[in-house]
Design an enzyme around this catalytic site. Structure first.
Site, PDB file in Angstrom:
ATOM      1  N   HIS A   1      -9.982  24.572 -11.035  1.00 19.68           N
ATOM      2  CA  HIS A   1     -10.442  25.868 -11.453  1.00 19.68           C
ATOM      3  C   HIS A   1     -10.620  26.009 -12.835  1.00 19.68           C
ATOM      4  O   HIS A   1      -9.944  25.351 -13.747  1.00 19.68           O
ATOM      5  CB  HIS A   1      -9.216  26.698 -10.703  1.00 19.68           C
ATOM      6  CG  HIS A   1      -8.004  26.552 -11.060  1.00 19.68           C
ATOM      7  ND1 HIS A   1      -7.393  25.840 -10.451  1.00 19.68           N
ATOM      8  CD2 HIS A   1      -7.351  27.175 -12.090  1.00 19.68           C
ATOM      9  CE1 HIS A   1      -6.242  25.746 -10.800  1.00 19.68           C
ATOM     10  NE2 HIS A   1      -5.866  26.450 -11.728  1.00 19.68           N
ATOM     11  N   TYR A  52      -9.765  29.142 -15.473  1.00 22.54           N
ATOM     12  CA  TYR A  52      -9.389  30.453 -15.490  1.00 22.54           C
ATOM     13  C   TYR A  52     -10.579  31.321 -16.390  1.00 22.54           C
ATOM     14  O   TYR A  52     -11.298  30.982 -16.920  1.00 22.54           O
ATOM     15  CB  TYR A  52      -8.070  30.747 -16.423  1.00 22.54           C
ATOM     16  CG  TYR A  52      -7.065  30.414 -15.447  1.00 22.54           C
ATOM     17  CD1 TYR A  52      -6.321  31.335 -14.598  1.00 22.54           C
ATOM     18  CD2 TYR A  52      -6.412  29.196 -15.677  1.00 22.54           C
ATOM     19  CE1 TYR A  52      -5.360  30.876 -13.833  1.00 22.54           C
ATOM     20  CE2 TYR A  52      -5.405  28.851 -14.877  1.00 22.54           C
ATOM     21  CZ  TYR A  52      -4.763  29.598 -14.106  1.00 22.54           C
ATOM     22  OH  TYR A  52      -3.606  29.285 -13.267  1.00 22.54           O
ATOM     23  N   ARG A  92       0.776  -1.183   0.045  1.00 22.10           N
ATOM     24  CA  ARG A  92       0.041  -0.065  -0.037  1.00 22.10           C
ATOM     25  C   ARG A  92       0.678   1.236  -0.242  1.00 22.10           C
ATOM     26  O   ARG A  92       0.089   2.446   0.302  1.00 22.10           O
ATOM     27  CB  ARG A  92      -0.702   0.009   1.199  1.00 22.10           C
ATOM     28  CG  ARG A  92      -1.905  -1.185   1.193  1.00 22.10           C
ATOM     29  CD  ARG A  92      -3.062  -1.028   2.302  1.00 22.10           C
ATOM     30  NE  ARG A  92      -2.485  -1.166   3.556  1.00 22.10           N
ATOM     31  CZ  ARG A  92      -2.337  -2.383   4.261  1.00 22.10           C
ATOM     32  NH1 ARG A  92      -3.212  -3.509   3.554  1.00 22.10           N
ATOM     33  NH2 ARG A  92      -1.862  -2.503   5.299  1.00 22.10           N
ATOM     34  N   CYS A  97       1.935  20.769  -9.816  1.00 23.26           N
ATOM     35  CA  CYS A  97       0.518  20.833  -9.712  1.00 23.26           C
ATOM     36  C   CYS A  97       0.030  19.121  -9.428  1.00 23.26           C
ATOM     37  O   CYS A  97      -0.614  19.050  -8.757  1.00 23.26           O
ATOM     38  CB  CYS A  97       0.102  21.500 -10.981  1.00 23.26           C
ATOM     39  SG  CYS A  97       0.386  23.250 -11.277  1.00 23.26           S
ATOM     40  N   ALA A 141      -2.087  30.691 -18.608  1.00 28.58           N
ATOM     41  CA  ALA A 141      -1.804  31.682 -17.597  1.00 28.58           C
ATOM     42  C   ALA A 141      -0.517  31.610 -17.092  1.00 28.58           C
ATOM     43  O   ALA A 141      -0.238  30.305 -16.697  1.00 28.58           O
ATOM     44  CB  ALA A 141      -2.885  31.563 -16.472  1.00 28.58           C
TER      45      ALA A 141
END
Length: 307
Positions: free
Chosen positions: A250, A252, A169, A189, A306
């Site tokens: 999100h 933009y 695991r 990210c 962006a």
């Protein structure tokens, strides 16, 4: 209560019945939800976003490859970037020379200078994904240094553990290294992935702390699906599921109208991914080893990145 036999099969059928008829609908529903319910937030780039916290989707890899079809996804970029990560490279110019310029802005002279990296060569992104995957814990000097044998090779450790202890695991690869964050042109990210083996299948779950739904997320889905295919191939397993967990998901503000266009399109069948030869090690994969079959997407939708 322990669920076994026919009860387990019944549960699996129920989960399957609840899933959308096309995996891409999960992504489109996420976009719709953010447009409808997202909170307006400022962000690092100054562009502004609509944002929600915490989303998940599950894409089957069994007989299809989740390359989104409601717009054309840059498959060459997905493949070249992943091979670049696997090499451990942190040189944006190396990727750019192959016609993939997605890291150019973050490696530009102006951007590096704005972060205080004036002494760093243009294109040197610092200890980003590839370095963390292959040399976690090593001291980063620059993009040209030889780090052979330094740090923890997380990617190889993942592969070795899948082969020797598939029920473990702890089959995890993490790009989030707090010590190195100040040296990175862009902190990770897609921060952490975990692999899971059952019934001869390899599945992957990604935790992505920040997901740009317009540009980044379609790319990330394909990238980690591809990584799962590659590791499954090397370890003698079949691809199972890719589970995508998002933190700050999100849109933009300048992507709202392009995404509304995308939402009007009907998903087409996902393509298939073929690996054309037997590859023994993760470092031996080449661009020409992969073939996407039956990819018939809707046209490209232009969205600005962006920075």
């Amino acid at each position: 209560m322990l669920v076994v036999g026919s009860e387990l099969q019944s549960d699996a059928q129920q989960l399957s019945a609840e899933a959308p008829r096309h995996g891409e609908l999960q992504y489109l529903r996420q976009v719709e939800h953010i447009l409808r319910c997202g909170f307006k937030k400022e962000d690092r780039t100054g562009t502004g976003t609509l944002s929600v916290f915490g989303m998940q989707a599950r894409y089957s890899l069994r007989d299809e490859f989740p390359l989104l079809t409601t717009k054309r996804v840059f498959w060459k970029g997905v493949l070249e970037e992943l091979l670049w990560f696997i090499k451990g490279s942190t040189n944006a110019k190396e990727l750019s020379s192959k016609g993939v310029r997605i890291w150019d802005a973050n490696g530009s002279r102006d951007f590096l200078d704005s972060l205080g990296f004036s002494a760093r060569q243009e294109g040197d992104l610092g200890p980003v994904y590839g370095f963390q995957w292959r040399h976690f814990g090593a001291e980063y000097k620059d993009m040209d240094s030889d780090y052979s044998g330094q740090g923890v090779d997380q990617l190889q450790k993942v592969i070795d553990t899948i082969k020797t202890n598939p029920d473990d695991r702890r089959i995890i690869m993490c790009a989030w290294n707090p010590k190195d964050l100040p040296l990175m042109a862009l902190p990770p990210c897609h921060a952490l992935c975990q692999f899971y083996v059952v019934n001869g299948e390899l599945s992957c779950q990604l935790y992505q702390r920040s997901g740009d739904m317009g540009l980044g997320v379609p790319f990330n889905i394909a990238s980690y699906a591809l990584l799962t295919y590659m590791i499954a191939h090397i370890t003698g397993l079949q691809p199972g599921d890719f589970v995508h967990t998002l933190g700050d998901a999100h849109i933009y503000l300048n992507h709202i109208e392009p995404l509304k266009i995308q939402l009007q399109r009907e998903p087409r069948p996902f393509p298939k991914l073929k690996i054309l030869r037997k590859v023994e090690t993760i470092d031996d994969f080449k661009v020409e080893d992969f073939q996407i079959e039956g990819y018939n997407p809707h046209p490209t939708i232009k969205m600005e990145m962006a920075v």
